[in-house]
Every structure is written in structure tokens, then in C-alpha cells.
Design an enzyme around this catalytic site. Structure first.
Site, PDB file in Angstrom:
ATOM      1  N   CYS A   1       0.858  -1.293  -0.047  1.00 55.14           N
ATOM      2  CA  CYS A   1       0.311  -0.122  -0.163  1.00 55.14           C
ATOM      3  C   CYS A   1       0.767   1.502   0.064  1.00 55.14           C
ATOM      4  CB  CYS A   1      -0.927  -0.051   1.211  1.00 55.14           C
ATOM      5  SG  CYS A   1      -2.301  -1.267   1.294  1.00 55.14           S
ATOM      6  N   ASN A   2       2.002   1.324  -0.645  1.00 55.71           N
ATOM      7  CA  ASN A   2       2.977   2.246  -0.889  1.00 55.71           C
ATOM      8  C   ASN A   2       3.404   2.542  -2.187  1.00 55.71           C
ATOM      9  OD1 ASN A   2       4.958   4.253  -0.471  1.00 55.71           O
ATOM     10  ND2 ASN A   2       5.302   3.793   1.719  1.00 55.71           N
TER      11      ASN A   2
END
Length: 829
Positions: A376-377
Site C-alpha cells: 500500500c505504498n
């Protein structure tokens, strides 16, 4: 048999946390905190205690920060985006900017969806750019008040890089400008990854918004987070939706809504996840017990990461090619700039990347749990893996989406492998992982030299044996109150403010009170005297009767200076535990001790001298919505009380830290600029009742009971400090001020009685008829007795209250005394 290496994804919960929590639920009934019954108030008080525990964990107080509970860090970020006082494009004044570091979680980047809908521009900034952005705005541009928001992670959840916390003050002061625009910058510190393994001191690094998720720290409960809001920005936040519990008042048929004053209550829509919040208390307890504190966790987890990184980066194939490619901005030499996260891809002998799904599958066969993908980055993933914007879009067209197992497209990786350590990780976990890499990638001849050349970590902060946490003694220095803080805590001698002359401020208050009090003749001419004096050293425990007693700044000396709390640190009263009335404390001023007795128990003593200057840990507790600073009285008395009451409990004492204003109250009728100091009482320093009123009430009650009550028993049930003998019943309710000897008191209001008067103070048995009788006798009111506040006089007389002293009242002018303004039912516990 599992080696768990995804602590950045979620911590694991220890068995002791679950046991403590489930024991708590078995022993207590927790109702909806929006109700007003006993179980609901217990929930409310416990939640408030947890709020203070969170603030204490982050080294700050309720004066500086407000805790808003959310469903997680993501919900907290969404709340910020929706409520920040943005100024959109197209207005006469300069518009706001939302600026975020590209090495940010999806949930931070997603805030730009809300800002876009508000016509506010979002500006991504790369870490290298802000490191070079040491520029200061011109003075005229610094005067602009347009609010901007800069968000960055305290620790990258991709690589474990810790970004400087000094950025917070630099950005807020204008020393560091994320982008060059006029206006005032506020800082959002995404602390979700950071606080799982590092201490965060908000007393030093005062970000405006700090979102966190608790499962990252404790592993349980999930689905619960919090937003810590700096109280300086809190009043500026805007909110449109209002859910249950947020409204002070609203109309269903008109567009009228008035929010609650409390920032937390205003933003916590609906009923909070109260059982999960209660679990947090046990999370903090267990974490401290197992580890000794966050500084120890930081040192321990970093030592494991440093060791693993060193070995991993030295692993080479026979041809000299590296076994892994590590994605990092640091060399893992400093825990202040690197967290316990290692991100990498495994390579073959030719330098080609092995897909992360393949590595994950192999790890699973060895019972090793890792995390794979982009975490999620996307910003950090692109930066470290060299994936262009076009590359992300092409990968999507090729069928790859976030979270799937498509790890290679055209031979290029779409993500990587991440391992991360937590407080329960051990040296064996690191060694098991390294052995797995060696066994699957290298032959024995390849692995021998580099693996053997790196020894076990020997940093002082990590114990030489197995890095396990059987007790806090195996860890480095435990967080305690610092010497500097101890020097600031006044000693007993310094805190005898009870005996100091009246301050000019208080003198002016008494003068103001006297001016408004009209001395009117009272009914009857017979004198009124003090018949009995009681103090209650331990809140809700038995009375200690005296014939004369010193008066201090908080009322009778030592009155309600102690209280019994449950395992969650929440005050216990006779409402929850009627047997408290069987605990009999008495004060021995000569020997400076409090002696506590109970049937079937050996007497036990507690020193009167305040030991907060020694080694006591100061904590915050809540009493009837007031905050108080307290300290624990130790294991000996805690064990004594727990045995007698048959449930885990402790004795705590109000701290004499005179700098604390946490339990001070703007009292009705007194100057609004003056705070009156209270002990652990609910509403006022004194409660006064009249024997004549008791006798009249006795007639009503006796008619409803099978066995009539004695006068003495009724007096004890109403738990007053001062019992007077006046000619007329209930004439005390007409008084606005009284003098007793050299002491002067102001009447604050009537006492609205609760169910404690139903408890026989000699046996602990409950009889609900008493409260019903009081209500019937008083015309559906439950008022009985009056609250007093004392302003000591300048005189040659000592400040003491004595039985037999004459009481001189001043009557009020045809105005009914109103009860203290509060939505809570009050009692004289």
C-alpha cells in the site's frame, strides 16, 4: 513452529492480553457509554481512563491533545481530509494546498480525492526534494493565514526509513517549506508504522494530527484506531455530518444542530467500540510488563534488523553476485533513522529477480510468514524499484493489481518482499529466516564463510540470551519518571499549601460573595451548632468521626485523598462495590499514618506523607468527569484490599503536585476566573446535612419500612462532612453563605442523592426503598443536604472545624438554590 516476520502488517497479541481482557469482561458489566446507568458510567469512566493512558504513552496531556477514537488509521486520515479548514481555489484569498510525501501510505494519498472535491490542489513531494527544501518564506508571505497541510510518515512502511521528526517544528515555524506558497502550515504525522516499535514524544514533537492503529502496537483489538489532535487546531476543524452522541441539541424538523463542546464527542459519530477501547488498557499493561517500554522495544527490534541486514547484505553466490537486493535509504547503523523493516528482492546468480510470489511460497513451506507486494505504498515502491508512472499503468493493463501474486512482468518486478520485527521477535526468528535464504539459494560451500563471519548481535541494549521477554529485567533501562521530573515534584513540606494564608485572589472572591449575600434574619432564634464532623479518607469507604479537625485548601485535611480503583484504574464506589463501606480508615496525625481496618483482616497502615517526590509514578484518573493526578500506594495495600473485596483492586492517592489543575473546578457563584481546588470528591469540598431534616425524613421513611431506621443510621447513609443541629428542618436550603467559628463557607447548591443512600453503612446491604422514600417525601426530588466551599479567613484562630461551634447562616433572596450544572447523577461517595 511459525516464524512470524510481518509485524509491520500487524503485531501478534500475547495470551496474557487476551486473558486479562476476558477476565475483565467476566468481572464487569459494561453498558453503552451514552446511557446514564451504572454499567454505562463504568464504561464511560474506563474509556476516559484509556484516553489518558494513550496520552501518557505519547508523553503528552489532555491540555495539549485530544483523542478521537476511529475505526483505524485510515478512518482518522479521512476525518482530517473532511474537516480541515481548507480554503478552495477561486476565493479572494490565497487557496490551501495539501502536500504529501510520495513515500506515503495509500490512505494518505487517498486524501487528495476529498481535497479535489473541495477544489483544493494536492502536491506530491519526493523525500529528496524536501531534504533540499531549506528555504524560508519572505516575512510578508509568512503573515498570510491560509491553512496548508503537509503530511509525511514518521516511518516508511515500505523501507523502515525514519523521517526527521524535527520537520514538524521546522515546517510549522516556516523554516522548512514543503512548497513555496504563502500561508500557515499544519503538519500531519502518519505514525501508524512508527509507533509499533518506537517511542513518540508529543511533548517535544508537537504535530497537529497523529493518526494511529492499535493493532500495529498490540495485535488486538483490530478495527480500532485514534486521531490525536493538537488542541490548537481542534477548534478550527469543520464537520458536516453528525451522528449519535455528537449533538448537544438538534431539531428534526428544522436545520438546527448544536454540537457537544468536547472535540472527541463531536467527532466520534455513534457509539464508539467501547469493549475494544477497554482492551487497550490491558494492551498497555501487558506491553509494559513484558518489555519495559517502547525505548526497549526500539533497541531490541533494531538490533534484530541490524543483524539480519548485515548478514543478508553479505550473502553472495560463488561468482560474487549478491543473493538479495535490499531497498533501503540507510545502512542500518542508527535506530533513530531506521526502523525494524527490511525490504528486498531475491536474485539469482545472474542478478535476475526471483518473483516475490515464489519467495513467499518457499517461505511458507518453511513456516515463515513474510509480506509481499507494494505494501500500500506505490510511491516508495516506484522509487526503490525504479518503476515509472507509465510502468504502473502498463502493469495494470497487463492484469496486475495491488495485492495480487503477479510478481514479474516482462522480467521486471512489480513488488518486493518485506520482513519486519516486533517486540516478541527473537534472535531465533532472524536466524531461521537467514537459514531459509541460505538453504534455498546457496550450497553449503557458498554459505559457510559469510554466514559464519557474522556473529550474534552484542549491542548493550539487547540481552545476550535469546532476546525473549520473560520479564522487564532482561531489557535495558525501564522508562520511569526522569530525575528532572522528580525535581519538579514538590515535597510534603512544599505542598502544605493547605496551611498557607489566604491568597489575595481568594480574599477578593469572599468579598464578592459577601457583597451578593444579603444578611436576612432566619427562622427561629435558637442557635445552630455543629453536631458531628466526619471525614472519609478513602473515597466511598467508611466515615472517620472526629470532634475537631484541621481544614485545608481542599476541605477537611485528608478527606477523600485516597480512592480504590479497579484493575483498569477506574474509581470504585459503593454503587459497584457496596462492601467498600466495611473498610474503616482512620487518621493518626501524631504518627502520620492512616490505619485501615476491616472485619476478618489484620489492620494495615499507609503513610500520610506524600511520596510523589520519591519513585511513585504519576498517572491521571477520572472522578465524576474531573481529571485528577494520582499515584499508586503499592502492592501491600493493593493485596489487602483485593483479598477483602474479592476482586483485583488498588489504592491510589491524589498527588500533591500543586502545579496540576486537573481537578479544579469553576464553582458556581464564585468568580469565574478562580479555580477552587477539590480532592477526590464529586462536586464540592464539603457536604452539610441537618439533624432536623433527618428526623423529618425519618418519619416518611419509617412509614414505608417494616423496621424503622435509627437516626444515627440515616446520618451515616447520607455521608456528610458536617452535621448540624438546627431548629427547623430543611432551613439549610435557604442559606447562601455560612460561618462556623472563624471559617466562612459559600453554599454551592443542593446535593442530588444517588443510590448510595440505600446502602446500610454498617452491613453493606442494599435497600432500594430508601431512595424511593426520599423522592416521595421531597416531591419527586432527591435533594438532601447542601454543598459548601470554604474560603479560609485571615485570623489568629487556627483553621480547624470543631463540634459545638456555632453556625451563622446568611439567607438568600427568594431564589432557589440550583444543583450543580451537570448531566451526571451526583453522589457523596
Amino acid at each position: 513452529g511459525i516464524t512470524y516476520l510481518d509485524h509491520a502488517g500487524s503485531a501478534l497479541f500475547p495470551e496474557s492480553l487476551l486473558k486479562a481482557f476476558t477476565d475483565d469482561l467476566r468481572n464487569n458489566v459494561y453498558g453503552n457509554p451514552h446511557s446514564q446507568n451504572i454499567s454505562s458510567k463504568l464504561t464511560y469512566d474506563t474509556i476516559e481512563h484509556v484516553r489518558y493512558r494513550i496520552l501518557q504513552h505519547f508523553h503528552t496531556t489532555a491540555e495539549d491533545y485530544t483523542i478521537i477514537f476511529t475505526s483505524g488509521c485510515t478512518a482518522a486520515l479521512k476525518l482530517i481530509a473532511e474537516s480541515f479548514p481548507w480554503i478552495p481555489e477561486g476565493t479572494k484569498q490565497p487557496s490551501s494546498r495539501f502536500c504529501y510525501l510520495t513515500d506515503s501510505h495509500t490512505s494518505v494519498v487517498g486524501m487528495r480525492g476529498i481535497t479535489a472535491s473541495m477544489n483544493v490542489l494536492s502536491v506530491p513531494i519526493k523525500p529528496k526534494e524536501i531534504l533540499l527544501a531549506k528555504r524560508r518564506l519572505p516575512a510578508e508571505e509568512q503573515n498570510c493565514t491560509t491553512p496548508h497541510l503537509f503530511s509525511y510518515p514518521a516511518q516508511s512502511n515500505f523501507s523502515g526509513t525514519k523521517y526527521p521528526l524535527s520537520w514538524i517544528q521546522d515546517v510549522k515555524s516556516g523554516k522548512l517549506c514543503p512548497i513555496k506558497v504563502p500561508g500557515k502550515w499544519f503538519v500531519l504525522l502518519d505514525a501508524a508504522s512508527y509507533v509499533s516499535s518506537s517511542p513518540l514524544d508529543l511533548g517535544v514533537h508537537q504535530a497537529d494530527f497523529i493518526p494511529i492503529s492499535f493493532y500495529k502496537i498490540f495485535g488486538f483489538p483490530t478495527g480500532l484506531g485514534a486521531l490525536l489532535v493538537n488542541n490548537r487546531i481542534a477548534p478550527l476543524l469543520r464537520k458536516t455530518y453528525f451522528g449519535g452522541g455528537t449533538a448537544a441539541a438538534y431539531l428534526a424538523e428544522e436545520d438546527f444542530y448544536f454540537p457537544r463542546k468536547s472535540i472527541a464527542e463531536r467527532f466520534e459519530d455513534g457509539t464508539v467500540s467501547f469493549l475494544d477501547i477497554i482492551a487497550l488498557k490491558h494492551g498497555f499493561d501487558v506491553l509494559e510488563k513484558l518489555t519495559g517500554g517502547m525505548e526497549k522495544i526500539k533497541q531490541h527490534t533494531f538490533a534484530l534488523a541490524h543483524y539480519t541486514y548485515t548478514v543478508l547484505s553479505n550473502l553472495k553466490y560463488a561468482n560474487g553476485a549478491p543473493v538479495v537486493r535490499i531497498y533501503s535509504d540507510t545502512d542500518f547503523s542508527n535506530p533513530d533513522v531506521q526502523g525494524p523493516i527490511i525490504n528486498f528482492n531475491v536474485l539469482d546468480e545472474n542478478g535476475e529477480v526471483l518473483g516475490f510470489s515464489q519467495v513467499d511460497s518457499m517461505a511458507s513451506l518453511h513456516n515463515i510468514h513474510v509480506r509481499t507486494g507494494c505494501f500500500c505504498n506505490t510511491g516508495a515502491c516506484q522509487m526503490h524499484l525504479g518503476i515509472s508512472n507509465e510502468g504502473i499503468q502498463k502493469n495494470l493493463q497487463a492484469g496486475h493489481i495491488c495485492g495480487d501474486n503477479i510478481d514479474l512482468i516482462d522480467g521486471r518486478p512489480t513488488g518486493s518482499v518485506r520482513i519486519s520485527f516486533g517486540y516478541m521477535s527473537s534472535f531465533e526468528d532472524a536466524q531461521t529466516f537467514l537459514n531459509f535464504i541460505i538453504a534455498t539459494r546457496l550450497s553449503k560451500s557458498d554459505a559457510g564463510i559469510p554466514f559464519q563471519s557474522v556473529t550474534k548481535p552484542t549491542t548493550e541494549s539487547v540481552p545476550d540470551d535469546h532476546l525473549s521477554f520473560n520479564n522487564a529485567d532482561k531489557l535495558s533501562q525501564i522508562l520511569r519518571i526522569s530525575d528532572r521530573e522528580l525535581k519538579n515534584i514538590p515535597s510534603e513540606a512544599e505542598t502544605t499549601g493547605r496551611w498557607q494564608p489566604l491568597e489575595p485572589e481568594a480574599e477578593s472572591i469572599r468579598a464578592a460573595v459577601s457583597e451578593t449575600a444579603v444578611p436576612t434574619c432566619r427562622k427561629g432564634g435558637k442557635p445552630i451548632t455543629v453536631a458531628k464532623i466526619y471525614l472519609y479518607p478513602i473515597k466511598s469507604c467508611s466515615a472517620f468521626e472526629v470532634t475537631e479537625w484541621p481544614v485545608g485548601n481542599q476541605g477537611l485535611l485528608y478527606d477523600r485523598n485516597w480512592m480504590v480503583v479497579n484493575q483498569n484504574g477506574v474509581c470504585m464506589t459503593q454503587k459497584q462495590e457496596p462492601r467498600l463501606c466495611l473498610v474503616n480508615p482512620s487518621i493518626d496525625l501524631k504518627h502520620k499514618i492512616m490505619v485501615i481496618q476491616a472485619e476478618g483482616m489484620d489492620p494495615i497502615s499507609v503513610p500520610l506523607e506524600d511520596n510523589t517526590g520519591k519513585k511513585a509514578v504519576i498517572c491521571e484518573s477520572k472522578v465524576c468527569s474531573h481529571r485528577v493526578k494520582t499515584y499508586d500506594c503499592g502492592e501491600r495495600i493493593a493485596g489487602w484490599l483485593s483479598v477483602f473485596l474479592g476482586r483485583p483492586c488498588r489504592l491510589i492517592r491524589q498527588s500533591s503536585d500543586v502545579k496540576s489543575k486537573s481537578h479544579q473546578k469553576n464553582t458556581k457563584g464564585l468568580s469565574s476566573a478562580t479555580n477552587i481546588s477539590l480532592s477526590l470528591v464529586n462536586e464540592a469540598q464539603y457536604l452539610l446535612i441537618n439533624v432536623a431534616s433527618i428526623m423529618q425524613l425519618k418519619e416518611h421513611i419509617s412509614a414505608r419500612l417494616e423496621e424503622p431506621l435509627e437516626i444515627e443510621e440515616l446520618i451515616q447513609r447520607f455521608r456528610a462532612n458536617i452535621v448540624i443541629s438546627a431548629p427547623e428542618s430543611f432551613e439549610e436550603e435557604e442559606w447562601v453563605e455560612i460561618s462556623i467559628g472563624a471559617l466562612q463557607f459559600q453554599v454551592v447548591g443542593p446535593c442530588s442523592r444517588c443510590q448510595i443512600i440505600c446502602i446500610d453503612q454498617q452491613s453493606g446491604e442494599r435497600n432500594k426503598e430508601i431512595l424511593q422514600s426520599l423522592s416521595a417525601a421531597r416531591g419527586r426530588k432527591t435533594n438532601f443536604g447542601i454543598y459548601l466551599m470554604n474560603q479560609p479567613l485571615h485570623s489568629s484562630f487556627s483553621d480547624t472545624l470543631s463540634v459545638g461551634s456555632q453556625v451563622l447562616p446568611v439567607l438568600k433572596e427568594n431564589t432557589e438554590i440550583q444543583p450543580p450544572t451537570s448531566h451526571e447523577e451526583k453522589c457523596s461517595g
